[in-house]
Motif scaffolding. Structure first.
Motif, PDB file in Angstrom:
ATOM      1  N   TYR A  14      11.764  -8.945  42.251  1.00 48.49           N
ATOM      2  CA  TYR A  14      13.020  -8.303  42.617  1.00 48.49           C
ATOM      3  C   TYR A  14      12.721  -7.052  43.418  1.00 48.49           C
ATOM      4  CZ  TYR A  14      14.467 -11.389  38.870  1.00 48.49           C
ATOM      5  OH  TYR A  14      14.679 -12.486  38.084  1.00 48.49           O
ATOM      6  N   GLN A  49      21.777  -4.932  40.832  1.00 45.09           N
ATOM      7  CA  GLN A  49      21.527  -5.045  39.394  1.00 45.09           C
ATOM      8  C   GLN A  49      20.653  -6.262  39.122  1.00 45.09           C
ATOM      9  OE1 GLN A  49      24.949  -5.064  36.715  1.00 45.09           O
ATOM     10  NE2 GLN A  49      23.900  -6.545  35.426  1.00 45.09           N
ATOM     11  N   VAL A  50      19.632  -6.048  38.315  1.00 40.09           N
ATOM     12  CA  VAL A  50      18.776  -7.142  37.848  1.00 40.09           C
ATOM     13  C   VAL A  50      18.854  -7.136  36.329  1.00 40.09           C
ATOM     14  CG1 VAL A  50      16.409  -8.002  37.682  1.00 40.09           C
ATOM     15  CG2 VAL A  50      17.210  -6.963  39.820  1.00 40.09           C
ATOM     16  N   THR A  51      19.143  -8.274  35.752  1.00 36.74           N
ATOM     17  CA  THR A  51      19.221  -8.388  34.301  1.00 36.74           C
ATOM     18  C   THR A  51      18.083  -9.275  33.809  1.00 36.74           C
ATOM     19  OG1 THR A  51      21.631  -8.155  34.382  1.00 36.74           O
ATOM     20  CG2 THR A  51      20.679  -9.047  32.340  1.00 36.74           C
ATOM     21  N   LEU A  52      17.250  -8.705  32.955  1.00 38.82           N
ATOM     22  CA  LEU A  52      16.186  -9.454  32.294  1.00 38.82           C
ATOM     23  C   LEU A  52      16.522  -9.522  30.815  1.00 38.82           C
ATOM     24  CD1 LEU A  52      13.042  -7.855  33.995  1.00 38.82           C
ATOM     25  CD2 LEU A  52      14.244  -9.953  34.639  1.00 38.82           C
ATOM     26  N   THR A  53      16.019 -10.513  30.138  1.00 42.33           N
ATOM     27  CA  THR A  53      16.343 -10.705  28.731  1.00 42.33           C
ATOM     28  C   THR A  53      15.063 -10.817  27.915  1.00 42.33           C
ATOM     29  OG1 THR A  53      18.338 -11.881  29.399  1.00 42.33           O
ATOM     30  CG2 THR A  53      17.645 -12.133  27.117  1.00 42.33           C
ATOM     31  N   PRO A 107      19.923  -8.781  26.661  1.00 38.05           N
ATOM     32  CA  PRO A 107      19.800  -8.438  28.077  1.00 38.05           C
ATOM     33  C   PRO A 107      19.494  -6.944  28.287  1.00 38.05           C
ATOM     34  CG  PRO A 107      22.110  -8.696  27.498  1.00 38.05           C
ATOM     35  CD  PRO A 107      21.313  -9.062  26.286  1.00 38.05           C
ATOM     36  N   VAL A 108      18.723  -6.680  29.365  1.00 31.25           N
ATOM     37  CA  VAL A 108      18.418  -5.316  29.798  1.00 31.25           C
ATOM     38  C   VAL A 108      18.721  -5.269  31.287  1.00 31.25           C
ATOM     39  CG1 VAL A 108      16.638  -3.541  30.059  1.00 31.25           C
ATOM     40  CG2 VAL A 108      16.608  -5.044  28.052  1.00 31.25           C
ATOM     41  N   ASN A 109      19.564  -4.315  31.683  1.00 27.75           N
ATOM     42  CA  ASN A 109      19.949  -4.186  33.088  1.00 27.75           C
ATOM     43  C   ASN A 109      19.108  -3.115  33.784  1.00 27.75           C
ATOM     44  OD1 ASN A 109      22.045  -6.084  32.849  1.00 27.75           O
ATOM     45  ND2 ASN A 109      23.428  -4.525  32.092  1.00 27.75           N
ATOM     46  N   TYR A 138      18.808  -1.106  37.611  1.00 27.88           N
ATOM     47  CA  TYR A 138      19.550  -0.812  38.838  1.00 27.88           C
ATOM     48  C   TYR A 138      18.642  -0.148  39.840  1.00 27.88           C
ATOM     49  CZ  TYR A 138      23.642  -1.782  36.032  1.00 27.88           C
ATOM     50  OH  TYR A 138      24.572  -2.394  35.241  1.00 27.88           O
TER      51      TYR A 138
END
Length: 127
Positions: free
Chosen positions: A103, A114-118, A123-125, A127
């Motif tokens: 990313y 915004q990138v959301t990883l889990t 989830p963790v956002n 920016y």
């Protein structure tokens, strides 16, 4: 979520016509090993990836090798451009690379990317 966070890599920097690439390769190898050992959930590179807007080819190759190894380990990588980087050059292929877990936020935009990883906690956002 376990993160490895770095910045100001300045890949491709030379001092008094002396290339810093061998030392930078060593440091990147150490960071890769730490990411493996710690079982990092993500790797963040916050700005000044390169030392100049148009880095030498060897610097681009070194970063490519490093990122390829991280992604091969299944570690997502988040990168933002710094003032030494060319945001447009660094951000080339953003949409394609995201499918591989890389990313890149090159040029700033509104709204913020915004990138959301889990992880196991949810989830963790970013920016």
């Amino acid at each position: 979520m376990k993160l490895i966070h770095t910045g100001d890599l300045h890949i491709g920097k030379s001092m008094n016509d002396f290339s810093q690439l061998p030392g930078q390769r060593y440091i990147l190898d150490q960071l890769l090993e730490a990411a493996r050992e710690e079982k990092a959930d993500a790797f963040l590179i916050a700005g000044d990836v390169y030392d100049r807007a148009v880095p030498p080819a060897e610097a681009v190759k070194l970063l490519d090798e490093f990122l390829t190894q991280l992604l091969a380990e299944g570690i997502p990588v988040l990168v933002i451009a710094g003032n030494h980087d060319s945001p447009e050059r660094l951000g080339f292929g953003e949409a394609i690379l995201e499918k591989q877990g890389l990313y890149i936020a090159g040029a700033s935009r509104s709204p913020l990317k915004q990138v959301t990883l889990t992880d196991e906690y949810g989830p963790v956002n970013f920016y």
